[in-house]
Design a protein around this motif. Structure first.
Motif, short mmCIF file in Angstrom:
data_model
loop_
_atom_site.label_atom_id
_atom_site.label_comp_id
_atom_site.label_asym_id
_atom_site.label_seq_id
_atom_site.Cartn_x
_atom_site.Cartn_y
_atom_site.Cartn_z
N TYR A 75 -2.06 -4.81 -0.76
CA TYR A 75 -3.38 -4.74 -1.39
C TYR A 75 -4.00 -6.13 -1.55
CZ TYR A 75 -2.49 0.16 -2.54
OH TYR A 75 -2.24 1.51 -2.48
N LYS A 118 0.84 -1.19 0.00
CA LYS A 118 0.00 0.00 0.00
C LYS A 118 0.88 1.25 0.00
CE LYS A 118 -3.96 -2.09 2.33
NZ LYS A 118 -4.86 -2.05 3.52
N TYR A 154 -7.21 0.15 -6.40
CA TYR A 154 -6.03 0.45 -5.58
C TYR A 154 -5.38 1.76 -6.03
CZ TYR A 154 -6.47 -4.60 -4.78
OH TYR A 154 -6.93 -5.86 -4.49
#
Length: 363
Positions: free
Chosen positions: A303, A109, A143
């Motif tokens: 993610y 992330k 994302y």
């Protein structure tokens, strides 16, 4: 005042919007300390195939009136990483600002997925001033939208230009020979590339506290050489007290990571996004995750479910790592599904698609 410097960029930039757009001018926003390479270089080469274009390099830390004028009058503006002044630069409608982003796919992330409230506001302003964000897959759209704080409609899955490198003709024997001469290693040995990432938890950054290098070489040294490529931040914690010339090679200074991946037979990593690009080569990857529980609990996270998703076998100790290599136990069955998430297509034509898309006015 927070972001004061970035706002100054925006004010300076606005003075030059009085000049007309040059339809053949293309600007690349880059760091002066790095050579021009990767995504931006491939896009430049592709435009050169299409006609006569005026290429301008806007150096982030070398400001001049002429550079601002060239940037403000560009038809296309390309970035490869973050540039916070973009939050305060409102380009004309004729200009298309394109974020290529240097990393393939989505793994750890980043950006808006882990940002503070003030950082989210900044990223949102940058997102509004960006016309297109090029990604490698439609499946990672959510994302990227979160990470860049950008509307999904602006995320275009055309592929990563730098990946085109792997579809070019390369003399791998020559590259490996030159690599071997540079570091004084036997050309007959296979190369294991070890690329650990940086940890916020300092005690986990010295890899040789966890890898039994003597045993590694006793068992595998006749067939393999270990090539260590360190994350720049690890250098502050890394201690070389092993006798590197005989036990491994530190190739952190080697200029091309892509060449290293091409000539390596196996990759050892942990949480680094290098796994995504190496997976394209369909060669074994081992994940040496001696601190997995701590990393998952204290770092920024992924993610996806790391343990179920990564394209290779997870090993937790030096012995497990050595045994996996010796027994060629790599869990490559996860490779296909992983690549299918990270890339829509892998064909060496990403640069072509990006330039086609722009020259066809976003169609």
């Amino acid at each position: 005042m927070k972001y004061f410097k970035h706002k100054i960029y925006g004010y300076l930039f606005s003075f030059f919007k009085i000049f007309p757009i040059k339809t053949n001018r293309i600007s690349f926003i880059i760091d002066s300390g790095e050579s021009f390479k990767g995504n931006l270089d491939y896009i430049k080469k592709e435009f050169e195939k299409r006609g006569n274009f005026d290429f301008n390099f806007f150096y982030k830390d070398k400001l001049s009136f002429s550079s601002f004028k060239s940037l403000a009058t560009s038809k296309y503006v390309f970035l490869n990483d973050n540039f916070f002044p973009l939050a305060f630069m409102n380009f004309k409608n004729e200009t298309k600002v394109v974020q290529l982003w240097h990393a393939p796919g989505a793994s750890k992330k980043f950006g808006g997925s882990v940002a503070s409230e003030s950082e989210l506001e900044m990223l949102s302003k940058i997102g509004k001033n960006t016309d297109y964000l090029i990604s490698s897959s439609k499946k990672i759209e959510n994302y990227y939208s979160q990470a860049f704080q950008i509307d999904k409609e602006k995320i275009i899955p055309l592929g990563l230009p730098r990946i085109d490198y792997y579809f070019e003709n390369h003399d791998l024997n020559k590259i490996k020979l030159e690599f071997s001469k540079r570091y004084g290693i036997d050309t007959n040995k296979k190369i294991i590339l070890y690329a650990p990432t940086f940890r916020d938890e300092k005690k986990y950054n010295n890899v040789f506290d966890f890898l039994d290098l003597k045993k590694f070489n006793d068992v595998l040294g006749d067939e393999y050489v270990l090539a260590l490529r360190l994350h720049p931040k690890i250098k502050d914690f890394y201690q070389d007290d092993i006798g590197s010339s005989e036990n491994y090679v530190d190739c952190s200074d080697y200029p091309s990571e892509q060449e290293l991946m091409m000539i390596s037979d196996i990759l050892i990593t942990d949480y680094s996004s290098i796994m995504i690009e190496f997976a394209i080569l369909d060669k074994p990857i081992l994940f040496f995750v001696y601190d997995l529980d701590n990393y998952l609990n204290s770092e920024r996270g992924f993610y996806y479910d790391f343990e179920k998703t990564v394209p290779g076998k997870l090993v937790y100790s030096s012995d497990e790592l050595i045994n996996a290599i010796e027994g060629k136990d790599f869990d490559k069955y996860k490779m296909s599904d992983f690549l299918g998430t990270q890339f829509d297509v892998i064909d060496g034509k990403s640069s072509e698609r990006v330039v086609d898309f722009l020259l066809n006015n976003g169609e």
